[in-house]
Structure formats: C-alpha cells, structure tokens
Design a protein around this motif. Structure first.
Motif, PDB file in Angstrom:
ATOM      1  N   HIS A 126      -3.450  -2.784   1.047  1.00 46.39           N
ATOM      2  CA  HIS A 126      -3.612  -1.346   1.219  1.00 46.39           C
ATOM      3  C   HIS A 126      -4.367  -1.029   2.511  1.00 46.39           C
ATOM      4  O   HIS A 126      -4.993   0.030   2.629  1.00 46.39           O
ATOM      5  CB  HIS A 126      -4.357  -0.735   0.027  1.00 46.39           C
ATOM      6  N   CYS A 143      -0.291  -3.822   5.420  1.00 46.74           N
ATOM      7  CA  CYS A 143       0.655  -2.863   4.853  1.00 46.74           C
ATOM      8  C   CYS A 143       2.026  -3.014   5.492  1.00 46.74           C
ATOM      9  O   CYS A 143       3.052  -2.986   4.797  1.00 46.74           O
ATOM     10  CB  CYS A 143       0.116  -1.449   5.049  1.00 46.74           C
ATOM     11  N   CYS A 151      -1.331   2.127   0.756  1.00 44.63           N
ATOM     12  CA  CYS A 151      -0.136   1.863   1.541  1.00 44.63           C
ATOM     13  C   CYS A 151       1.019   2.611   0.879  1.00 44.63           C
ATOM     14  O   CYS A 151       1.538   2.178  -0.159  1.00 44.63           O
ATOM     15  CB  CYS A 151       0.139   0.357   1.605  1.00 44.63           C
TER      16      CYS A 151
END
Length: 368
Positions: free
Chosen positions: A83, A88, A173
C-alpha cells in the motif's frame, strides 16, 4: 440486513481460509512437479518437459505475487507493504507478467504440438530443445515487458477507514479512475484471457481433427504394427493427452473470470460501485470466478497424476524410495552374475571338490 451481513462474513471467511490453503498446497506442489518433470523419467518428450517445467515455475511465481503477497496479506494484515510506493506499481507488473506467462506458455505449447503433427518441416525445427528454451524465455520476457504499463493503473491515496470506534487515515493502493487505466484493463483482459482461450480451443480442436483423420488412413493391424515399431509415437500420444488435459483445465477455470470481468467493466463501470459489497450477486460471482482462476495455477500436479501412468509410477517410486531398487535391477541387467555353488564332498575321497557354476542373465523384465 443481518442475514446479508452474515452471508458476507461467511464468504469473506471462506476466502481467508481458501487463499492461504492454496499457497500452502500449491507452491510445494508446483515445485515438486518441476522436480518430477525435469529429473524423473515421466515418458514426456524433451519439448514437453521444457514447456511444462517452465509452466510450473511461472505458476509458482503467480501464487507468490497474487495469492501470497496480495490476497493473503489483504485478509491477514491491516496495512500490507504494497500500500505504498513503489510496491503498489511493481506488484501489478509482477502479477500480470506471471499471468501472461502462464497463459501464453499453454497457447504456444498447443500451437507447437499442432505444427509438429501437421507440418513435416516444423517437426525438425520445433523438436529441438534449444528452440524450446528460447521460446519459453522469450514468452516470459515479453510478458513482463508488456506488463510494465500496468504499474500505473493503481495509485496510492489516503483513505479514511473506521477501525472499531475510531476513524483513521491510511494510504491505500487503489485503482486509478482514468481512461488510460480502463483501456489497459480491457487490453489485459483479452491478452490474458479472451485471446488465449480462443486460440487454445481452436488448436486443440485442430489437433483432435488431425489425429482422427490420420487414424482413418490405416487399418487396425497397421496401427498396431506402427505402435509396436515406433516408440516415439507413444511419447507424442502421451504428450498430447497431457496437453489436452492442461488446456481443458485452463479454459474451464479461466473462462468464468473473463466473462465476469467483462460484465463488471461494462454494466458496473462506475466509480461509486463498491466492489466489496457482497450483497450484490455480481460481486460474489466475480470473486468465485477469481477463485477458480487462481486454482488453475495449482491443479497441474493433480492433472498429471490423473492422466499420466508414467508420472504416477515415478511419483510412487520417489515417495517409496523405489528408485534405488530400480537402479539396482538395471545394474544387474548389464553385468554377468556369477553364482558359486556350495562345495560338494566326494563320497570316495576325503578332499572336497568345489564346483563352480556360472549363470548368465540373458533376459530381465524391467521394473516399472
């Protein structure tokens, strides 16, 4: 409302158990399949060994990137490492690279088998191990290269979340709502699902038609003579059976995800649509289709056990250490065994007479 929440929690619980179990069983199974195909004599051609061993490796990477690091951590951790940037974007490239590689190895292997069966010149070119290795390396390299743009379809944004009785803001993300992302997702959907499914279906149908047509050219006695004289034909037949089984499993397990993904991107392509709302049937069906697609990366070991007698025999020998007995038996077939009899005493002499007898093994049935 409580019934809907209970149903959603049950489905989430099923996924929390399903995906870790898929990793626990699938990753060792794929690695063991790679060992069995490469280092045991399972009755496959050299090109089949290369394609299927490469398929086992890329399926293992798919399980690591998609199942272990993505889905398992989603259910087990509040804030997985991906995240944040650059993970990501990088994780998306690795996931789609493994997905492309797995799909197109099956496609190219199917096309190669058809060309070997139908074109005489292709038989000499595509049965070379070096050509097959270069083909597999090219598939994996091109798949990851094509997946590079997928690193920009997601973006890290701050999201307000409710944890218990307090609100927190965490980076997430998330899918980037843009035309660029939508076009890439559609292209990826067809490159990883639609086009491979169509090609595998067409070429497997052509292989079946070619085998049926060639089978009518000979009588039963002639086919029996050909099978008895040409051991290569048996290897080709076993390879085609394995390929057909893998291809059928690929189509059956990938098609539902392709269909549901197309529905999501047409009927429910709205930024306010909540993909995690399991009160909507399309979300449940779509996640079930994803579970089937992910299962495709773990089933090859079971498929080989089901359709390949030689694979089962080698598996049994490996698990029971029967390989040592087989090697000892083959050693005996290559050497003359001298058996010395026990000395026999002469009734008319006090001095015993030793008689030596030699036994030569001329025929020995190999252990299967």
């Amino acid at each position: 409302m409580s019934g809907t929440m209970d149903g959603s929690s049950v489905f989430i619980t099923i996924q929390k158990v399903y995906y870790p179990l898929l990793c626990i069983l699938g990753i060792p199974a794929n690695l063991f399949t790679f060992y069995m195909i490469c280092f045991r004599k399972c009755g496959m051609s050299e090109t089949a060994i290369i394609y299927l061993s490469c398929l086992a490796i890329v399926d293992t990477f798919y399980l690591v990137w998609v199942i272990l690091l993505d889905l398992c951590l989603t259910f087990l951790q509040l804030q997985p490492f991906w995240h944040s940037q650059p993970w990501c974007g990088m994780l998306g490239v690795l996931q789609y690279g493994a997905l492309y590689s797995s799909s197109w190895i099956v496609v190219v292997f199917t096309i190669e088998r058809y060309l070997v069966l139908s074109v005489t010149a292709a038989k000499q070119r595509f049965t070379r191990s070096r050509t097959t290795v270069l083909t597999c390396v090219s598939i994996v390299a091109v798949s990851h290269l094509v997946s590079v743009p997928m690193g920009w379809i997601n973006d890290v944004t701050l999201v307000n979340l409710t944890l218990g009785e307090r609100n927190v803001t965490l980076p997430r993300c998330r899918y980037r709502q843009a035309t660029y992302s939508t076009v890439l997702v559609w292209v990826t959907t067809f490159l990883s699902g639609g086009i491979p499914i169509v090609l595998v279906t067409i070429y497997n149908s052509l292989i079946a038609y070619h085998l049926c047509r060639s089978g009518r050219l000979f009588t039963k006695e002639e086919r029996r003579t050909i099978r008895g004289c040409n051991s290569t034909r048996g290897v080709v037949r076993r390879t085609i059976i394995l390929l057909g089984t893998v291809s059928a499993a690929f189509v059956a397990l990938s098609l539902p995800r392709f269909v549901t993904y197309c529905i999501l991107r047409t009927e429910y392509n709205d930024k306010d649509f909540d993909r995690n709302d399991y009160s909507m049937p399309i979300n449940v069906i779509s996640d079930l289709a994803n579970m089937l697609q992910n299962l495709n990366s773990t089933t090859n070991f079971l498929l080989y056990c089901m359709v390949s007698r030689r694979f089962r025999q080698e598996l049994l020998c490996t698990l029971t250490c029967g390989a040592k007995a087989q090697e000892f038996g083959s050693f005996l077939t290559q050497h003359t065994v001298k058996v010395f009899s026990v000395a026999t005493a002469d009734h008319h002499s006090r001095r015993p007479i030793r008689e030596t007898s030699h036994v030569v093994l001329t025929e020995h049935k190999p252990i299967e």
